[in-house]
Every structure is written in structure tokens, then in C-alpha cells.
Design an enzyme around this catalytic site. Structure first.
Site, PDB file in Angstrom:
ATOM      1  N   PRO A   1       0.701  -1.237  -0.012  1.00 23.79           N
ATOM      2  CA  PRO A   1      -0.043   0.031   0.194  1.00 23.79           C
ATOM      3  C   PRO A   1       0.747   1.298  -0.162  1.00 23.79           C
ATOM      4  CG  PRO A   1      -0.888  -1.603   1.526  1.00 23.79           C
ATOM      5  CD  PRO A   1       0.366  -2.156   0.890  1.00 23.79           C
ATOM      6  N   CYS A   2       0.462   2.218  -0.802  1.00 24.17           N
ATOM      7  CA  CYS A   2       1.500   3.382  -1.208  1.00 24.17           C
ATOM      8  C   CYS A   2       0.864   4.434  -0.459  1.00 24.17           C
ATOM      9  CB  CYS A   2       1.333   3.626  -2.550  1.00 24.17           C
ATOM     10  SG  CYS A   2      -0.403   4.331  -3.336  1.00 24.17           S
ATOM     11  N   GLN A   3      -0.164   4.433   0.311  1.00 22.46           N
ATOM     12  CA  GLN A   3      -0.692   5.810   1.173  1.00 22.46           C
ATOM     13  C   GLN A   3       0.398   6.372   1.887  1.00 22.46           C
ATOM     14  OE1 GLN A   3      -2.347   2.903   0.740  1.00 22.46           O
ATOM     15  NE2 GLN A   3      -4.597   3.226   0.382  1.00 22.46           N
TER      16      GLN A   3
ATOM     17  N   PHE B   1       3.258   6.867   1.423  1.00 26.92           N
ATOM     18  CA  PHE B   1       4.380   7.467   1.062  1.00 26.92           C
ATOM     19  C   PHE B   1       3.941   8.363  -0.273  1.00 26.92           C
ATOM     20  CE2 PHE B   1       6.008   3.370   2.432  1.00 26.92           C
ATOM     21  CZ  PHE B   1       6.957   3.810   3.417  1.00 26.92           C
TER      22      PHE B   1
END
EC number: 2.1.1.37
Length: 443
Positions: free
Chosen positions: A97-99, A101
Site C-alpha cells: 500500500p502506497c498511501q 508514501f
């Protein structure tokens, strides 16, 4: 369904974590890797994976035979024991999950509970794959996150040196660096002969440079088990960009681009040509193909048919199967406002975003070729705009029209915004397969 490879000289295998709507999974499968397990927790994304060939596995551990449904573990990855896959996996792929960064989010980084990189590290320890492919947002390379980014690379290099629960990542990173230095100067010897060590590289890419009709900047991390002896420099050469903006502009100037799109109105062509940068500002690189544009995507890539325009009277949320494809549905309420400029047809699309609440406002709006009189607009004309359809969005993410997306429109758009463009993932997955072949690896 994921596209089955008909002629495989090797039965390569893969595991896909944080699979989302299936972009990277499809790319890895196209490169010749047979999926042994998917993991995803989002309800609608799991429905999408099942609609395209996956099957919920529950608590039962089983490895599918070629041609069988692909097991899907649809619960929290922290409850998934992957040791039964040890020694059976060629590629471990995933986009944690990229949230934590993302430049568009709160960006708490490693302190964010949604940071799943520790689970990626655990998966490498338990599975011991021959290679790892990991994709994430370019925000991971922000200066404030750089120390943690380097820690990610160090942890992937020495995954078996597990972090103790009572230590911080900074303390563990220091231990990893000290061990690396000791190996290099001969003060330590790896007892596994490289079997549990990985050579790791990271590169920042723009998807448009790899034949994706979208500007999408991402970080891709690739790791190979050290005992395989993969030539890392040769691998980097194999994933160099193949397309460029300069080549696109050149193709517009010499007319080749417009020959591909003969139905473009003269007023659109004149407007686009007038807005091109001056020749002196271009750095032409021979051998690179032109960037693909939003118009190219709508016209069809890889043999797809051209998508028909959505009639203005059809912006009513009703499915009419325009062009014989699903999810090509007109949607009302599109607007352009400050900070959310629309997509233009003769450029690559803007980055498709998941959005905190689904469709992110003006980011999914497109200008059309239709214009109307407007005395306040430059030249007295303004161009009409509307929301991109889900199918148009899938096209710029290079998903095939046959790929089924489940859930309401907002959820479908979220899945696409979180996905890896299939063409981009395929470039790196095929390069990994080639590197394993050249290293003399036996599956």
C-alpha cells in the site's frame, strides 16, 4: 481470465501480494510466470480477481496445477503463513500500500500502520523466491523518506536477518549496514552461500517511457537471489526506456502521428501544433519510439478496436455497451477547476489516481474534440469536457477490454488508480524472466 501462455519452455511460478485489481499480476503472468497465490484484502478488488480466474482458498494451503484456478487469500496478509511455498516460487511480486508514501496523502511513511513493507520482507524470508518485483509511488524517494527507502533496500538484501520486535527500524538498519560491510571486507562469511542474500536495485520510471499512454512516475525495486549470479548491470540495460516525448513531438511535426489519426479536426491539429515546444528544446534520441497518447489508447493498442465517443445526451450513468465493451458509460457533473486541469487527447493521459474517496474530481476529466462558441475563451472557442469512462481509464492503464472490473464506478476507478500499468509491469517481468534464463537457472 489471466492470459495463459501456450508455449512455455519452463514452468515459472509467481506469488502476487497486495494484488489489487490485478495489473502487476497480469503483467507477471504475461511474462510466463504461473500464479500460485494471490493476496488482497479489499472486497471489490477481490471480486475483480475472482471474476478473472482466482478462487478463494480460505485457510486451506494448496498449490494449483497448470490451468487450475489461482488461490486467493482475501484476508489480512499478517495472518498468512507462506512457508508452504518455500522453494516453489520464481518471482514474488507486489505493490505494498502506497498511501504512507504518496504525495497526495498524509505521507506518514514508515510510521503509518498501512505500511506493509515489513510483510514483504517476511514473505521473502518465508518463500525465498528467486526474484522480487516491487512497485510503489515516487513519493517513496522524497528526501524525508530517503533513510527509510535505503532501509527497504538493505532489508531486501539480507531478509533472513530478521528485525527483533524490541528494536526500531533505525537500529535494525544499522545492524544490516554493519553486516554488509563485514561481508565486503571479509570479516563475516554468509553461511548460506548466497542462497538467502539478494542483489537489489531500484529505479525511478515514467510509465510513458515504456509504451504506456500515461505519465505515471513510480519506483520499481527488483531483487535477485545472489546465488543465481544474475548480471545486474545487464538487467538494468534490459529495462531502459523505449519511448520518448521528443519522438512523439517529432512524429507530430513530420505528420506520422496525424496519419494515424486522420479524423482529427483541423482546428484540434492546429491547436496542438501551435503548442509544441520549439525544436531547439528537444533532445532527440535515435531508436526511441514516440510516447503514446490518450488518443492512441482510445484508438486501440494491441489490436483493440477504437472506442466510440460518448454522445453528450448519454451522460446519464447508463450502460449501453458502446463499441461492444463494458464500462464505457457517460457520467454527469464533470468540471474543470484550479489545480485539476483536464486530460488532453494528444498527450499521454495524466496519472490515474485512486483518490481518497474514489474518482478524484477534475483529475479524471478529458477535453474532447467538440468545441463551441465562447467569447471569453482564447480565439472565441472553448472545448467541451466530460468525465473519462472506466473503460477509457482502463485503456490508459493498458488493461485489456476483456478484463472484468467489479464494483460501482468509484471502486472500479480506485482499483485502476492503485494498479500497475500492465505494459510497464510486463517490461520488468519479462526482463526478470530473461535474466533468470541467462543465469542458467532451472525452475
Amino acid at each position: 481470465m489471466l492470459e495463459q501462455q501456450e508455449d512455455r519452455s519452463r514452468d515459472r511460478t509467481a506469488v502476487e501480494l497486495f494484488a489489487g485489481g490485478g495489473g502487476l499480476a497480469m503483467a507477471v503472468e504475461r511474462a510466463g510466470f504461473r500464479p500460485l497465490l494471490f493476496n488482497e484484502v479489499a472486497k471489490r478488488a477481490c471480486e475483480t480477481l475472482e471474476a478473472n480466474g482466482a478462487k478463494e482458498r480460505g485457510d486451506e494451503e494448496w498449490i494449483p496445477e497448470p490451468g487450475s484456478p489461482w488461490p486467493l487469500f482475501s484476508r489480512d496478509i499478517r495472518t498468512l503463513d507462506m512457508r508452504y511455498l518455500s522453494g516453489k516460487v520464481d518471482v514474488l511480486a507486489g505493490g505494498p500500500p502506497c498511501q504512507p508514501f504518496s504525495l497526495g496523502g498524509i505521507a506518514k511513511g514508515d510510521e503509518d500502520k498501512r505500511n506493509m513493507f515489513p510483510e514483504m520482507f517476511r514473505a521473502v524470508r518465508e518463500i525465498q523466491p528467486k526474484a522480487v518485483i516491487c512497485e510503489n509511488v515516487v513519493g517513496l524517494r522524497r528526501k524525508s523518506f530517503e533513510p527509510y527507502f535505503q532501509y527497504i533496500l538493505n532489508e531486501l538484501s539480507f531478509p533472513y536477518l530478521e528485525r527483533r520486535p524490541d528494536t526500531t527500524w533505525q537500529e535494525h538498519d544499522r545492524l544490516l549496514r554493519e553486516y554488509d560491510a563485514a561481508l565486503k571486507d571479509g570479516r563475516a562469511v554468509d553461511p548460506s552461500g548466497g542462497f538467502e542474500l539478494y542483489d537489489v536495485l531500484a529505479t525511478t520510471v515514467n510509465a510513458a517511457d515504456y509504451g504506456v499512454p500515461q505519465v505515471r512516475n513510480r519506483v520499481i525495486i527488483v531483487a535477485f537471489r545472489r546465488d543465481l549470479g544474475v548480471d545486474m548491470k545487464e538487467f538494468m540495460r534490459s529495462v531502459r526506456p523505449t519511448h520518448s516525448q521528443a519522438a512523439l513531438i517529432r512524429s507530430m511535426r513530420d505528420g506520422e502521428y496525424w496519419e494515424r489519426h486522420p479524423s482529427v479536426p483541423d482546428h484540434v491539429r492546429d491547436r496542438v501544433m501551435a503548442g509544441l515546444p520549439k525544436q531547439a528544446s528537444l533532445a532527440i534520441e535515435d531508436g526511441l519510439l514516440p510516447w503514446l497518447t490518450f488518443r492512441d489508447a482510445l484508438a486501440g493498442l494491441d489490436g483493440e478496436p477504437s472506442l466510440p465517443p460518448v454522445p453528450w445526451e448519454h451522460l446519464d450513468r447508463k450502460e449501453r455497451y458502446l463499441g461492444g465493451v463494458t464500462n464505457h458509460i457517460g457520467w454527469p457533473g464533470a468540471r474543470i477547476y484550479k489545480g485539476h486541469t483536464p486530460n488532453e487527447l494528444d498527450r499521454p493521459a495524466k496519472t490515474v489516481k485512486a483518490g481518497v474517496h474514489g474518482v478524484p474530481g477534475g483529475e479524471s476529466v478529458m477535453l474532447t474534440d467538440d468545441r463551441f462558441r465562447d467569447s471569453t475563451a482564447p480565439g472565441g472557442w472553448a472545448y467541451r469536457h466530460r468525465y473519462m469512462t472506466v473503460r477509457e481509464t482502463a485503456r490508459v492503464m493498458t488493461f485489456p477490454d476483456t478484463w472484468v472490473l467489479e464494483g460501482p464506478r468509484g471502486e472500479q476507478m480506485r482499483q485502476l488508480g492503485n494498479a500497475v500499468p500492465v505494459r510497464l509491469g510486463e517490461v520488468f517481468a519479462k526482463a526478470v524472466a530473461s535474466a533468470l534464463d541467462k543465469a542458467g537457472d532451472a525452475p
